[in-house]
Design an enzyme around this catalytic site. Structure first.
Site, mmCIF file in Angstrom:
data_model
loop_
_atom_site.group_PDB
_atom_site.id
_atom_site.type_symbol
_atom_site.label_atom_id
_atom_site.label_comp_id
_atom_site.label_asym_id
_atom_site.label_seq_id
_atom_site.Cartn_x
_atom_site.Cartn_y
_atom_site.Cartn_z
ATOM 1 N N ILE A 1 0.829 -1.203 0.000
ATOM 2 C CA ILE A 1 0.000 0.000 0.000
ATOM 3 C C ILE A 1 0.863 1.252 0.000
ATOM 4 O O ILE A 1 0.652 2.177 -0.792
ATOM 5 C CB ILE A 1 -0.957 -0.017 1.204
ATOM 6 C CG1 ILE A 1 -1.950 -1.183 1.059
ATOM 7 C CG2 ILE A 1 -1.703 1.308 1.337
ATOM 8 C CD1 ILE A 1 -2.841 -1.389 2.261
ATOM 9 N N THR B 1 -4.708 5.708 7.383
ATOM 10 C CA THR B 1 -5.700 4.749 6.893
ATOM 11 C C THR B 1 -5.259 3.329 7.220
ATOM 12 O O THR B 1 -5.803 2.374 6.673
ATOM 13 C CB THR B 1 -5.880 4.877 5.368
ATOM 14 O OG1 THR B 1 -4.612 4.672 4.723
ATOM 15 C CG2 THR B 1 -6.428 6.246 4.992
ATOM 16 N N ARG C 1 -3.750 1.673 10.861
ATOM 17 C CA ARG C 1 -4.249 1.189 12.146
ATOM 18 C C ARG C 1 -4.126 2.318 13.169
ATOM 19 O O ARG C 1 -3.097 2.999 13.254
ATOM 20 C CB ARG C 1 -3.454 -0.030 12.636
ATOM 21 C CG ARG C 1 -3.656 -1.291 11.816
ATOM 22 C CD ARG C 1 -5.070 -1.835 11.941
ATOM 23 N NE ARG C 1 -5.257 -3.081 11.201
ATOM 24 C CZ ARG C 1 -5.638 -3.154 9.936
ATOM 25 N NH1 ARG C 1 -5.853 -2.039 9.246
ATOM 26 N NH2 ARG C 1 -5.795 -4.328 9.344
ATOM 27 N N ASP D 1 -9.019 7.420 9.208
ATOM 28 C CA ASP D 1 -10.007 6.404 8.835
ATOM 29 C C ASP D 1 -10.070 5.278 9.857
ATOM 30 O O ASP D 1 -10.912 4.387 9.737
ATOM 31 C CB ASP D 1 -9.666 5.826 7.454
ATOM 32 C CG ASP D 1 -10.743 4.903 6.910
ATOM 33 O OD1 ASP D 1 -11.930 5.299 6.934
ATOM 34 O OD2 ASP D 1 -10.409 3.786 6.466
ATOM 35 N N GLU E 1 -13.991 1.473 17.701
ATOM 36 C CA GLU E 1 -14.851 1.504 16.524
ATOM 37 C C GLU E 1 -16.095 0.658 16.765
ATOM 38 O O GLU E 1 -15.990 -0.430 17.325
ATOM 39 C CB GLU E 1 -14.097 0.985 15.293
ATOM 40 C CG GLU E 1 -12.902 1.854 14.908
ATOM 41 C CD GLU E 1 -12.222 1.396 13.621
ATOM 42 O OE1 GLU E 1 -12.748 0.452 12.976
ATOM 43 O OE2 GLU E 1 -11.189 1.953 13.261
ATOM 44 N N HIS F 1 -13.726 4.089 8.844
ATOM 45 C CA HIS F 1 -12.970 2.908 8.437
ATOM 46 C C HIS F 1 -13.453 2.395 7.073
ATOM 47 O O HIS F 1 -13.881 1.249 6.924
ATOM 48 C CB HIS F 1 -13.060 1.804 9.481
ATOM 49 C CG HIS F 1 -11.851 0.913 9.482
ATOM 50 N ND1 HIS F 1 -11.367 0.307 10.607
ATOM 51 C CD2 HIS F 1 -11.017 0.521 8.471
ATOM 52 C CE1 HIS F 1 -10.295 -0.417 10.313
ATOM 53 N NE2 HIS F 1 -10.068 -0.294 9.014
ATOM 54 N N GLY G 1 -11.418 2.328 4.364
ATOM 55 C CA GLY G 1 -10.276 2.015 3.532
ATOM 56 C C GLY G 1 -10.463 0.821 2.620
ATOM 57 O O GLY G 1 -10.029 0.842 1.462
#
Length: 316
Positions: free
Chosen positions: A149, A227, A229, A253, A258, A277, A279
């Site tokens: 990524i 984006t 952790r 994100d 959560e 979240h 992503g």
């Protein structure tokens, strides 16, 4: 046999895969998020569970109470919220699925643009041209983690004419140079970058990689984007620096808790663009996730488990 799909927030899981191909398997989708006790009650009688990424943790204390569970499928090939050692001890097979690196790359850049061009302010306000955006061309992008990524995020930065630097605990110049990226030390990255974007794997060694000193060393015009952790960043330190204006803003994100509570300060800071979240939440990725889950279940039923995730050998 009963299969429960967890945290299907959009109620779409059953539309992205051929669940009816699983003969003799009753598939149930749950759209609400459950805490540990409610989760155990909801999964009573379920031999198969499909978990969406790390939305629902499965520590040993929860797994030990799921006495019917035989197969736990997580979307993606890594899930830090599942105690793989406990699952192995309890005879629970854990499998992963294919995933794509492209959606989080795209969201990373959506957050960067939202921050630097004040998209939320301009799109939701009643005035006309109330802000002045900052440029990307000629600026410095700092990437923490140059894996699948991070490397793609770096390539997009280069397309915008940015100077890209990178750091991770084990990154070498030999790894970075073919990508057109300069490997620098961590202090240099934070001191010189206009955008800092996080793409590290969360582990005990990377937890709170971004702390008070790192944030304090950033330019007051710089932005932090995460984006990856939430645990990579000391959230209390981040909130303090955002509140004091030490840094210009943050695009987030991922969060320590959560779904993010409605009264959480990160929902209300004016220099934060927060997304829930998203992503990995795209049509293509959902097809990979849920299609892979159906493949995993079919293979397990046939006695030949696919993409099994095993606990790490502590002596390795």
């Amino acid at each position: 046999m009963r299969c429960v799909i967890l945290d299907d927030y959009q109620d779409v899981a059953r539309t992205y895969a051929a669940w009816d191909s699983l003969d003799g398997v009753e598939v149930i989708s749950l759209t609400e998020h459950f805490g540990p006790d409610a989760l155990v009650r909801a999964l009573e009688g379920a031999e198969i569970v499909v978990a969406m990424r790390e939305r629902t943790p499965f520590p040993a204390a929860v797994l030990e109470r799921l006495t019917d569970l035989k197969l736990l499928v997580t979307t993606g090939m890594r899930n830090a919220s599942i105690d793989l050692a406990a699952a192995a001890r309890l005879g629970i097979n854990v499998c992963g699925t294919p995933s794509s690196p492209h959606p989080p790359v795209e969201l990373t850049w959506a957050l960067i643009h939202a921050l630097t061009r004040h998209v939320v302010t301009e799109a939701t306000g009643h005035g006309w041209q109330r802000t002045v955006g900052s440029d990307l061309h000629g600026r410095t992008l700092g990437v923490l983690g140059l894996g699948k990524i991070g490397a793609r995020v770096a390539a997009v930065g280069q397309a915008f004419g940015m100077d890209v630097v990178a750091w991770s605990p084990h990154l070498t110049a030999e790894r970075a140079e073919p990508l057109g990226v300069r490997a620098v030390d961590k202090a240099t990255l934070f001191e010189t970058s206009d955008i800092v974007s996080l793409h590290l794997v969360l582990s005990e060694t990377t937890r709170h990689t971004v702390g008070h000193a790192d944030l304090a060393s950033m330019k007051p015009t710089a932005h932090l984007v995460n984006t990856s952790r939430a645990g990579l960043v000391d959230t209390e330190a981040l909130i303090a620096h955002l509140g004091s204006g030490t840094i210009a803003g943050a695009g987030l994100d991922v969060f320590d808790v959560e779904p993010l509570p409605a009264d959480d300060v990160l929902r209300h800071l004016p220099n934060v663009v927060a997304t829930p979240h998203l992503g990995y939440v795209t049509e293509d990725n959902y097809r990979r996730f849920y299609g892979g889950a159906v493949e995993d279940i079919a293979a397990w039923l046939a006695g030949d488990p696919l993409r099994t995730l095993l606990p790490k050998d502590p002596d390795a």
